[in-house]
Design an enzyme around this catalytic site. Structure first.
Site, PDB file in Angstrom:
ATOM      1  N   SER A   4       4.692  -3.254   2.400  1.00  0.00           N
ATOM      2  CA  SER A   4       5.892  -1.973   2.420  1.00  0.00           C
ATOM      3  C   SER A   4       7.163  -2.706   1.811  1.00  0.00           C
ATOM      4  O   SER A   4       8.081  -1.861   1.262  1.00  0.00           O
ATOM      5  CB  SER A   4       5.978  -1.752   3.744  1.00  0.00           C
ATOM      6  OG  SER A   4       6.416  -2.700   4.542  1.00  0.00           O
ATOM      7  N   CYS A  26       2.931  -9.218  11.922  1.00  0.00           N
ATOM      8  CA  CYS A  26       3.523  -8.469  10.938  1.00  0.00           C
ATOM      9  C   CYS A  26       4.077  -9.524   9.910  1.00  0.00           C
ATOM     10  O   CYS A  26       4.718 -10.442  10.222  1.00  0.00           O
ATOM     11  CB  CYS A  26       4.760  -7.642  11.526  1.00  0.00           C
ATOM     12  SG  CYS A  26       5.588  -6.796  10.267  1.00  0.00           S
ATOM     13  N   THR A  27       3.884  -9.216   8.478  1.00  0.00           N
ATOM     14  CA  THR A  27       4.376 -10.158   7.742  1.00  0.00           C
ATOM     15  C   THR A  27       5.664 -10.363   7.413  1.00  0.00           C
ATOM     16  O   THR A  27       6.094 -11.419   6.872  1.00  0.00           O
ATOM     17  CB  THR A  27       3.587  -9.731   6.188  1.00  0.00           C
ATOM     18  OG1 THR A  27       3.960  -8.505   5.778  1.00  0.00           O
ATOM     19  CG2 THR A  27       2.029 -10.113   6.244  1.00  0.00           C
ATOM     20  N   HIS A  28       6.736  -9.568   8.058  1.00  0.00           N
ATOM     21  CA  HIS A  28       7.913  -9.678   8.107  1.00  0.00           C
ATOM     22  C   HIS A  28       8.344 -10.576   8.911  1.00  0.00           C
ATOM     23  O   HIS A  28       9.703 -11.194   8.920  1.00  0.00           O
ATOM     24  CB  HIS A  28       8.472  -8.494   8.088  1.00  0.00           C
ATOM     25  CG  HIS A  28       8.734  -7.348   6.868  1.00  0.00           C
ATOM     26  ND1 HIS A  28       7.777  -6.794   6.613  1.00  0.00           N
ATOM     27  CD2 HIS A  28       9.721  -6.869   6.237  1.00  0.00           C
ATOM     28  CE1 HIS A  28       8.084  -5.991   5.565  1.00  0.00           C
ATOM     29  NE2 HIS A  28       9.429  -6.129   5.259  1.00  0.00           N
ATOM     30  N   CYS A  41       0.032  -6.880   4.230  1.00  0.00           N
ATOM     31  CA  CYS A  41       0.737  -5.936   5.406  1.00  0.00           C
ATOM     32  C   CYS A  41      -0.255  -5.505   6.476  1.00  0.00           C
ATOM     33  O   CYS A  41      -1.190  -5.028   6.089  1.00  0.00           O
ATOM     34  CB  CYS A  41       1.294  -4.597   4.691  1.00  0.00           C
ATOM     35  SG  CYS A  41       1.935  -3.517   5.618  1.00  0.00           S
ATOM     36  N   TYR A  50       7.033   1.086   7.108  1.00  0.00           N
ATOM     37  CA  TYR A  50       5.810   1.675   7.189  1.00  0.00           C
ATOM     38  C   TYR A  50       5.558   1.793   8.823  1.00  0.00           C
ATOM     39  O   TYR A  50       4.821   2.827   9.253  1.00  0.00           O
ATOM     40  CB  TYR A  50       4.606   1.068   6.744  1.00  0.00           C
ATOM     41  CG  TYR A  50       4.342   1.106   5.251  1.00  0.00           C
ATOM     42  CD1 TYR A  50       5.079   1.892   4.431  1.00  0.00           C
ATOM     43  CD2 TYR A  50       3.110   0.327   4.819  1.00  0.00           C
ATOM     44  CE1 TYR A  50       4.868   1.944   2.998  1.00  0.00           C
ATOM     45  CE2 TYR A  50       2.821   0.587   3.462  1.00  0.00           C
ATOM     46  CZ  TYR A  50       3.842   1.350   2.578  1.00  0.00           C
ATOM     47  OH  TYR A  50       3.545   1.450   1.224  1.00  0.00           O
ATOM     48  N   GLY A  51       5.745   1.054   9.602  1.00  0.00           N
ATOM     49  CA  GLY A  51       5.439   0.577  11.069  1.00  0.00           C
ATOM     50  C   GLY A  51       5.815   1.724  11.956  1.00  0.00           C
ATOM     51  O   GLY A  51       4.924   1.846  12.918  1.00  0.00           O
TER      52      GLY A  51
HETATM   53  N1  DGL Z   1       5.035  -6.097   6.740  1.00  0.00           N
HETATM   54  C1  DGL Z   1       4.419  -5.139   7.166  1.00  0.00           C
HETATM   55  C2  DGL Z   1       3.151  -5.630   8.427  1.00  0.00           C
HETATM   56  O1  DGL Z   1       2.675  -6.428   8.272  1.00  0.00           O
HETATM   57  C3  DGL Z   1       5.019  -3.741   7.690  1.00  0.00           C
HETATM   58  C4  DGL Z   1       6.066  -3.567   8.307  1.00  0.00           C
HETATM   59  C5  DGL Z   1       6.844  -2.111   8.024  1.00  0.00           C
HETATM   60  O2  DGL Z   1       6.844  -1.751   6.947  1.00  0.00           O
HETATM   61  O3  DGL Z   1       7.035  -1.461   9.091  1.00  0.00           O
HETATM   62  O4  DGL Z   1       2.776  -4.889   9.277  1.00  0.00           O
END
Ligand code: DGL
Length: 265
Positions: free
Chosen positions: A8, A180-182, A70, A39-40
């Site tokens: 995302s 979550c990858t963030h 993601c 996206y979450g």
């Molecule tokens: N980086 C994403 C994940 O691993 C999405 C975070 C988002 O856009 O809310 O879930």
């Protein structure tokens, strides 16, 4: 041919970092869906639409494989996109399995987006691996917003985390899973909040291992030289400012907000 990476936003850079380290002789195409991040907290249908639009774009760029970097997009749409596209697709999964194995009597706490945590994929994973009821989970959607705003200020992040964790006895946890990858960008902040010795585990290493195995099984490994082309919702990134910011985030992972399983203490 190149390997597509999709998230995302900037979160997937934490996975790309691991790929560049472990598969340095591949070329990559990184797609951040900036127009639609985050996206979450969107609906399933909205996320599905965004994912199909992004993957359609990447499919048109002739990729040999796709990493959905993601967790949220994987939870919602991986089965559907696998049905539509011919190239192999690797997804993400919160690293609950290794976490449960590592804790020895203590509990596991999973952080992810609200969508990842309520999807049947995650519930199914818990049913499969959490047979002794050791896993708790907590949505931390604001960390995505902070990361997208390049807000990494220690005081701001620690105060957010402390507020979200105020009802938890942190001494009970042997491992924290970054689902979550963030979140790997906040690894040092999370490390500061939890007692010394708490393992902080993400799924990046496992995902890149899956990618490597898959390329090897296709006989398609080592076809490039580590070149990355970046796209933001379909537009090629050409400006120095954005490139600098992406490189800064890759360096941030390098400097210890790392993407590999980590057991301090
Ligand atoms: N980086 C994403 C994940 O691993 C999405 C975070 C988002 O856009 O809310 O879930």
């Amino acid at each position: 041919m190149r390997i597509g990476f999709f998230d995302s936003g900037i979160g997937g850079l934490s996975v790309l970092h691991e790929a560049l380290r472990r598969l340095p002789r591949e070329d990559y195409l990184y797609y951040a869906d900036d127009a639609n991040v985050p996206y979450g907290n969107k609906s399933r249908e909205e996320i599905r639409c965004c994912v199909f639009e992004a993957v359609d774009f990447l499919a048109g760029m002739d990729i040999k494989a796709l990493v959905v970097a993601c967790n949220t997009a994987t939870s919602v749409a991986i089965q559907d996109i696998r049905l539509k596209y011919e190239f192999p697709i690797i997804g993400m999964e919160p690293a609950v399995k290794p976490a449960v194995k590592s804790v020895d009597g203590k509990r596991v706490l999973v952080f992810a987006t609200p969508m990842t945590l309520c999807e049947s994929k995650f519930i199914g994973l818990l049913n499969q691996v959490d047979i002794h009821n050791k896993v708790d989970y907590l949505p931390l959607q604001e960390l995505v917003t902070f990361a997208e705003a390049y807000q990494f200020d220690r005081v701001v992040i620690l105060s957010y985390l402390k507020e979200r964790l105020k009802d938890y006895d942190l001494n009970r946890y042997g491992a924290v899973v970054l689902g979550c990858t963030h979140f790997p960008f906040f690894k040092n902040h999370i490390r500061e909040i939890f007692p010394k010795g708490t393992a902080i585990i993400d799924g990046n290493k496992g995902t890149v291992q899956n990618l490597k195995n898959m390329l090897a099984s296709m006989g398609r490994i080592h076809e490039g030289n580590g070149h990355v082309e970046y796209y933001r919702s379909g537009k090629r990134v050409m400006d120095d400012y954005t490139m600098e910011r992406y490189l800064l985030l890759l360096r941030k992972i390098e400097d210890g907000n790392g993407s590999i399983t980590d057991r301090p203490g």
